[in-house]
Design a protein around this motif. Structure first.
Motif, PDB file in Angstrom:
ATOM      1  N   LEU A 302       0.824  -1.161  -0.022  1.00 57.00           N
ATOM      2  CA  LEU A 302       0.043   0.033   0.185  1.00 57.00           C
ATOM      3  C   LEU A 302       0.873   1.172   0.117  1.00 57.00           C
ATOM      4  CD1 LEU A 302      -2.630  -1.148   2.738  1.00 57.00           C
ATOM      5  CD2 LEU A 302      -2.830  -1.248   0.346  1.00 57.00           C
ATOM      6  N   SER A 304       0.644   3.596   1.893  1.00 56.65           N
ATOM      7  CA  SER A 304       1.010   4.006   3.448  1.00 56.65           C
ATOM      8  C   SER A 304       2.305   3.545   3.842  1.00 56.65           C
ATOM      9  CB  SER A 304      -0.124   3.749   4.303  1.00 56.65           C
ATOM     10  OG  SER A 304      -0.398   2.322   4.053  1.00 56.65           O
ATOM     11  N   LEU A 344       2.640   9.702  -3.598  1.00 55.15           N
ATOM     12  CA  LEU A 344       1.655   8.850  -2.812  1.00 55.15           C
ATOM     13  C   LEU A 344       2.482   8.339  -1.616  1.00 55.15           C
ATOM     14  CD1 LEU A 344       0.040   6.825  -6.004  1.00 55.15           C
ATOM     15  CD2 LEU A 344      -0.955   8.855  -4.482  1.00 55.15           C
ATOM     16  N   GLY A 346       3.398   7.534   1.842  1.00 60.48           N
ATOM     17  CA  GLY A 346       2.844   7.416   3.127  1.00 60.48           C
ATOM     18  C   GLY A 346       1.514   7.958   3.072  1.00 60.48           C
ATOM     19  N   LYS A 347       0.579   7.805   1.982  1.00 54.14           N
ATOM     20  CA  LYS A 347      -0.760   8.296   1.804  1.00 54.14           C
ATOM     21  C   LYS A 347      -1.602   7.051   2.023  1.00 54.14           C
ATOM     22  CE  LYS A 347       0.567  12.595   1.243  1.00 54.14           C
ATOM     23  NZ  LYS A 347       0.374  13.681   2.090  1.00 54.14           N
ATOM     24  N   LYS A 348      -2.769   7.351   2.247  1.00 55.37           N
ATOM     25  CA  LYS A 348      -3.778   6.230   2.513  1.00 55.37           C
ATOM     26  C   LYS A 348      -4.518   6.171   0.957  1.00 55.37           C
ATOM     27  CE  LYS A 348      -5.467   7.671   7.051  1.00 55.37           C
ATOM     28  NZ  LYS A 348      -6.501   7.932   7.879  1.00 55.37           N
ATOM     29  N   SER A 349      -4.559   4.834   0.919  1.00 53.63           N
ATOM     30  CA  SER A 349      -5.262   4.410  -0.557  1.00 53.63           C
ATOM     31  C   SER A 349      -6.419   5.313  -1.047  1.00 53.63           C
ATOM     32  CB  SER A 349      -5.743   2.908  -0.540  1.00 53.63           C
ATOM     33  OG  SER A 349      -4.711   2.184  -0.369  1.00 53.63           O
ATOM     34  N   SER A 350      -7.330   5.708   0.249  1.00 54.04           N
ATOM     35  CA  SER A 350      -8.492   6.472  -0.224  1.00 54.04           C
ATOM     36  C   SER A 350      -8.260   7.926  -0.784  1.00 54.04           C
ATOM     37  CB  SER A 350      -9.464   6.618   0.922  1.00 54.04           C
ATOM     38  OG  SER A 350      -8.522   7.305   2.080  1.00 54.04           O
ATOM     39  N   GLU A 351      -6.793   8.408  -0.579  1.00 52.89           N
ATOM     40  CA  GLU A 351      -6.349   9.599  -1.104  1.00 52.89           C
ATOM     41  C   GLU A 351      -5.838   9.600  -2.505  1.00 52.89           C
ATOM     42  OE1 GLU A 351      -4.430  12.068   2.495  1.00 52.89           O
ATOM     43  OE2 GLU A 351      -3.812   9.962   2.909  1.00 52.89           O
ATOM     44  N   HIS A 359      -7.136   7.000 -10.903  1.00 45.68           N
ATOM     45  CA  HIS A 359      -7.163   6.002  -9.689  1.00 45.68           C
ATOM     46  C   HIS A 359      -6.803   4.717 -10.698  1.00 45.68           C
ATOM     47  CE1 HIS A 359      -8.929   3.108  -6.700  1.00 45.68           C
ATOM     48  NE2 HIS A 359      -8.037   3.858  -5.972  1.00 45.68           N
ATOM     49  N   ASP A 362      -5.967   0.648  -5.538  1.00 47.87           N
ATOM     50  CA  ASP A 362      -5.809   0.935  -4.222  1.00 47.87           C
ATOM     51  C   ASP A 362      -4.353   0.779  -3.778  1.00 47.87           C
ATOM     52  OD1 ASP A 362      -8.162   1.872  -4.015  1.00 47.87           O
ATOM     53  OD2 ASP A 362      -9.033   0.150  -2.993  1.00 47.87           O
TER      54      ASP A 362
END
Length: 373
Positions: A302, A304, A344, A346-351, A359, A362
């Motif tokens: 991911l 994140s 991306l 360190g970001k969340k998949s939703s971002e 997109h 994820d």
């Protein structure tokens, strides 16, 4: 054990080194080639399908060009390969003809196997030739190859060909009896190791480096080839290729040379292609949490878990995955380019959609496209 393993072998890749095929002066040894082809004919009579990965073109061309040592410049190597490859194939054709067999030449560069469609085309060609009872003789296309598309040596190529050909065994013919505890050329106390259950760091250290005025590979490259083949679930046998009847002895299950057992759990062929055929073009550095999840739980990577991106790669490119210590522990095909992945970190998949405006998915690397090394 050997006889039990060999019961299931229907297709074998036989790698023949330069020092097996050449005499003391560096010219092709036609007597050795004749003995090898006699053994190939015996395997064919047993309905075993054989793919040969043969060195020797540059060595044969060197002799024809009157060079006293291995050519060092790329143009000289390519010139030697250009004249030597035809001599090599003629030697195989003439040695196989009395046995009613034919040889077919296949010349490859790494680009032919990196591209998935060309990889599958190469497999289809080999299947067709074997179906006609013809023996494919494979070599690197040294006349056009440059460093960026080199396999490095034919040991590495032979391991990759086991995957392309969907072979059940890799047989390496070299100039010593097998794998030793030390270099037998320099250490009189070196002992032959008949069975290697797993290729550990100790085994790799014992293999040492290259030491040849004819070929490009040493024991280290042969052990690396056995390791790559083993990851595909394919055992490797390494034997003295100069010994008369050695191919038949090895395929009978005689205790000759060294048997390298395959990994207990092999990779599927696509993951083997990702791990060992593709050349990574960048690095994705991950935190310890992501490393643990990838190693122990078989999850996807991911955004994140990513802490840094190095190098440049496109979407779908092969990348090295490295932990906090910088050590590579996996490889995979990235769903996002290096520039996109960097945004991306360190970001969340939703971002993802908000950050990029689009997109693809994820995850940065899906577990189906990720291989733990």
């Amino acid at each position: 054990m050997r006889k039990e393993i060999l019961k299931s072998v229907k297709r074998v890749v036989i790698k023949i080194g330069s020092r097996v095929l050449t005499d003391a002066d560096g010219a092709l040894d036609l007597a050795v080639i004749g003995r090898i082809c006699r053994d190939l004919a015996a395997l064919h009579a047993r309905h075993l399908q054989v793919v040969v990965v043969s060195s020797g073109a540059i060595a044969a061309g060197r002799s024809e060009l009157g060079l006293t040592e291995k050519p060092r410049t790329i143009p000289h190597k390519q010139a030697a390969a250009a004249i030597g490859q035809s001599l090599l194939m003629r030697a195989y054709e003439e040695a196989l003809e009395p046995h009613g067999l034919k040889a077919a030449q296949i010349l490859l560069t790494s680009e032919d196997l990196v591209n998935r469609q060309r990889f599958l085309n190469a497999r289809a060609t080999m299947d067709a030739l074997l179906g006609f009872g013809i023996i494919p003789v494979i070599n690197e296309n040294d006349t056009v190859v440059v460093d960026e598309i080199k396999f490095g040596d034919n040991d590495n190529l032979s391991a990759l060909v086991t995957n392309v050909a969907e072979a059940h065994l890799l047989l390496i013919l070299t100039d010593i009896e097998g794998f030793y505890s030390a270099d037998p050329h320099h250490d009189p106390e070196a002992r032959l190791i008949p069975l290697v259950k797993g290729i550990t760091r100790e085994v790799e250290r014992a293999a040492g480096g290259a030491d040849s005025t004819v070929g490009t590979g040493g024991m280290a490259t042969k052990v690396a080839a056995a390791k790559k083949a083993g990851k595909n679930g394919v055992p490797t046998i390494m034997v003295d290729g100069k010994r008369d009847g050695i191919i038949a002895a090895a395929l009978r299950g005689d205790e000759v040379g060294t048997l390298f057992l395959p990994a207990a759990v092999g990779l599927n062929r696509r993951k083997h292609w990702i791990a060992y055929t593709l050349k990574p073009s960048g690095r994705v550095m991950v935190d310890e949490g992501a490393r643990e999840v990838l190693l122990k739980r078989g999850k996807s990577l991911l955004p994140s878990g990513v802490v840094r991106v190095e190098g440049r790669f496109d979407r779908g490119g092969c990348v090295r995955i490295c932990g906090p210590d910088g050590v590579e522990f996996a490889r995979g095909l990235s769903d996002y380019s290096s520039a996109e992945t960097a945004r991306l970190v360190g970001k969340k998949s939703s971002e993802i959609d908000d950050i990029l405006g689009y997109h693809y998915g994820d995850v940065i690397i899906h577990r189906d496209n990720l291989v733990v090394l």
